[in-house]
Design a protein around this motif. Structure first.
Motif, PDB file in Angstrom:
ATOM      1  N   GLY A   1       0.806  -1.214   0.000  1.00 20.97           N
ATOM      2  CA  GLY A   1       0.000   0.000   0.000  1.00 20.97           C
ATOM      3  C   GLY A   1       0.835   1.258   0.000  1.00 20.97           C
ATOM      4  N   ILE A   2       2.088   1.150  -0.452  1.00 23.36           N
ATOM      5  CA  ILE A   2       2.999   2.295  -0.505  1.00 23.36           C
ATOM      6  C   ILE A   2       2.864   2.964  -1.866  1.00 23.36           C
ATOM      7  N   THR A   3       2.591   4.264  -1.873  1.00 23.37           N
ATOM      8  CA  THR A   3       2.433   5.030  -3.109  1.00 23.37           C
ATOM      9  C   THR A   3       3.396   6.207  -3.123  1.00 23.37           C
ATOM     10  N   GLN A   4       3.453   6.876  -4.268  1.00 21.35           N
ATOM     11  CA  GLN A   4       4.265   8.088  -4.341  1.00 21.35           C
ATOM     12  C   GLN A   4       3.808   9.124  -3.319  1.00 21.35           C
ATOM     13  N   ALA A   5       2.507   9.177  -3.076  1.00 22.17           N
ATOM     14  CA  ALA A   5       1.962  10.205  -2.198  1.00 22.17           C
ATOM     15  C   ALA A   5       2.210   9.928  -0.720  1.00 22.17           C
ATOM     16  N   ASN A   6       2.200   8.650  -0.316  1.00 22.23           N
ATOM     17  CA  ASN A   6       2.296   8.361   1.119  1.00 22.23           C
ATOM     18  C   ASN A   6       3.623   7.764   1.550  1.00 22.23           C
TER      19      ASN A   6
ATOM     20  N   ILE B   1       7.972  -3.321   6.072  1.00 22.84           N
ATOM     21  CA  ILE B   1       7.892  -2.057   5.343  1.00 22.84           C
ATOM     22  C   ILE B   1       9.125  -1.196   5.607  1.00 22.84           C
ATOM     23  N   ARG B   2       9.547  -1.150   6.858  1.00 25.09           N
ATOM     24  CA  ARG B   2      10.724  -0.356   7.215  1.00 25.09           C
ATOM     25  C   ARG B   2      11.976  -0.903   6.528  1.00 25.09           C
ATOM     26  N   ARG B   3      12.080  -2.222   6.472  1.00 29.13           N
ATOM     27  CA  ARG B   3      13.225  -2.842   5.796  1.00 29.13           C
ATOM     28  C   ARG B   3      13.178  -2.534   4.305  1.00 29.13           C
ATOM     29  N   PHE B   4      12.000  -2.625   3.716  1.00 26.79           N
ATOM     30  CA  PHE B   4      11.822  -2.351   2.294  1.00 26.79           C
ATOM     31  C   PHE B   4      12.231  -0.923   1.954  1.00 26.79           C
TER      32      PHE B   4
ATOM     33  N   ASP C   1       6.638   8.843   2.206  1.00 30.90           N
ATOM     34  CA  ASP C   1       7.384   9.455   3.312  1.00 30.90           C
ATOM     35  C   ASP C   1       6.709   9.171   4.647  1.00 30.90           C
ATOM     36  N   GLU C   2       5.405   9.174   4.655  1.00 33.13           N
ATOM     37  CA  GLU C   2       4.677   8.816   5.867  1.00 33.13           C
ATOM     38  C   GLU C   2       4.909   7.350   6.225  1.00 33.13           C
ATOM     39  N   MET C   3       4.975   6.484   5.191  1.00 31.56           N
ATOM     40  CA  MET C   3       5.157   5.049   5.427  1.00 31.56           C
ATOM     41  C   MET C   3       6.533   4.730   6.017  1.00 31.56           C
TER      42      MET C   3
END
Length: 340
Positions: free
Chosen positions: A254-259, A271-274, A261-263
């Motif tokens: 669910g990671i997009t260009q828009a979110n 997700i953090r590792r990715f 930095d928040e992710m």
């Protein structure tokens, strides 16, 4: 579009040089400061230049994603338009670093031609386009039709197999160049146009009256399309292939260009590792890149779904549904191995 099959003689002549040329591709790319990417000469939605020479499209975005992973700058790409006749030679000889030209992965190309495929960025199949005025609803009603097809391609071979298997007759109208096939169909020199279905959606847009033509429902072949590199450089192969998987994985997360930095503040360790912010992250350095390689891909180019919808999706002139290219969790075939 299915591309021309090179002869074994041509393949053998260039394989020796290709093996040498492929060594340490990442170092060569970094040294010159850009990725040289082989693309289509012009296929709407996939790879085409505008009037100012700026390239856009689904395959073009793949090239940009590779550049973002390596340089942290998606603009560090130069594009080499390649025809069906020269694309494999351009890759084998080292003229281009990777081929992103809606190319079908086949056993011949994966072995005899000395190329490596793995990631499929578009699952496709060969289809048929006809004028609505023919009043035909199925390819099984095309016996006796004149069919426009590009010579020396797997398209031509699949066409012959399909009509033979179904005991149908047809009159092939064969041309060497794609532009010649397009012009012949537009001029009414044939009843049917056959190529990959994605190509038919694109080519229909170039017709003077697109709404007067339909694409029949039959899919007569498997056409897994994706990037290719030369054999002999596993590190480069891994970078190019995992670039595609990273875009798919981003969509799964669910990671997009828009979110994005928040992710980076997510508590999910995967997700953090990715995104390169988990303390034990080594994924990027294991590839020979920085640990924010995946972050750079998504931030600058987008996840797989964003790239698909922006270039060829339901809200574009091509109006292509995700279908087989949906995520595996939504009934499609797009599936990324674990990024960890």
């Amino acid at each position: 579009m299915k591309k021309t099959l090179l002869s074994a003689a041509i393949g053998a002549a260039v394989l020796g040089f290709a093996s040498a040329a492929s060594a340490a591709t990442l170092d060569n790319v970094k040294s010159k400061g850009f990725v040289q990417c082989g693309v289509n000469t012009g296929l709407a939605g996939f790879a085409a230049p505008d009037s100012a020479g700026n390239w856009t499209g689904f395959d073009v975005d793949y090239c940009k994603a590779v550049a973002a992973a390596i340089f942290g700058d998606a603009s560090k790409v130069k594009y080499t338009p390649t025809t069906a006749q020269v694309r494999f030679t351009a890759l084998q000889s080292g003229e281009i670093d990777l081929l992103a030209r809606n190319t079908t992965w086949t056993i011949n190309r994966d072995t005899a031609l000395g190329l490596n495929f793995r990631y499929v960025n578009y699952y496709d199949g060969q289809g048929f386009m006809i004028p609505k005025s023919l009043n035909v609803n199925s390819a099984l009603e095309l016996s006796g039709a004149a069919v426009c097809v590009q010579s020396g391609t797997t398209t031509e071979l699949n066409l012959a197999d399909y009509f033979k298997a179904n005991n149908l007759q047809y009159n092939p109208v064969v041309f060497e160049k794609l532009e010649e096939v397009n012009a012949a169909y537009q001029a009414g020199r044939c009843d049917v146009y056959t190529t990959d279905q994605s190509g038919l959606y694109s080519l229909r847009l170039s017709l003077s009256n697109p709404d007067e033509h339909i694409i029949l429902p039959e899919i007569i072949s498997k056409e897994p399309l994706g990037p290719a590199v030369r054999q002999g450089d596993d590190q480069w192969f891994d970078i190019v292939m995992w670039t595609g998987y990273a875009m798919v994985q981003a969509e799964e997360f669910g990671i997009t260009q828009a979110n994005i930095d928040e992710m980076k503040n997510s508590t999910n360790p995967d997700i953090r590792r990715f995104l390169g912010v988990e303390a034990d992250t080594k994924i990027g350095t294991d590839l020979g890149l920085t640990n924010d390689w995946a972050y750079n891909i998504v931030k600058q180019v987008g996840n797989y779904g964003e790239v698909f919808e922006r270039n060829i999706g339901a809200n574009t002139p091509l109006k292509i549904q995700r279908g087989l290219n949906a995520l595996w969790s939504k009934g499609g075939l797009q599936y990324a191995p674990p990024v960890r």
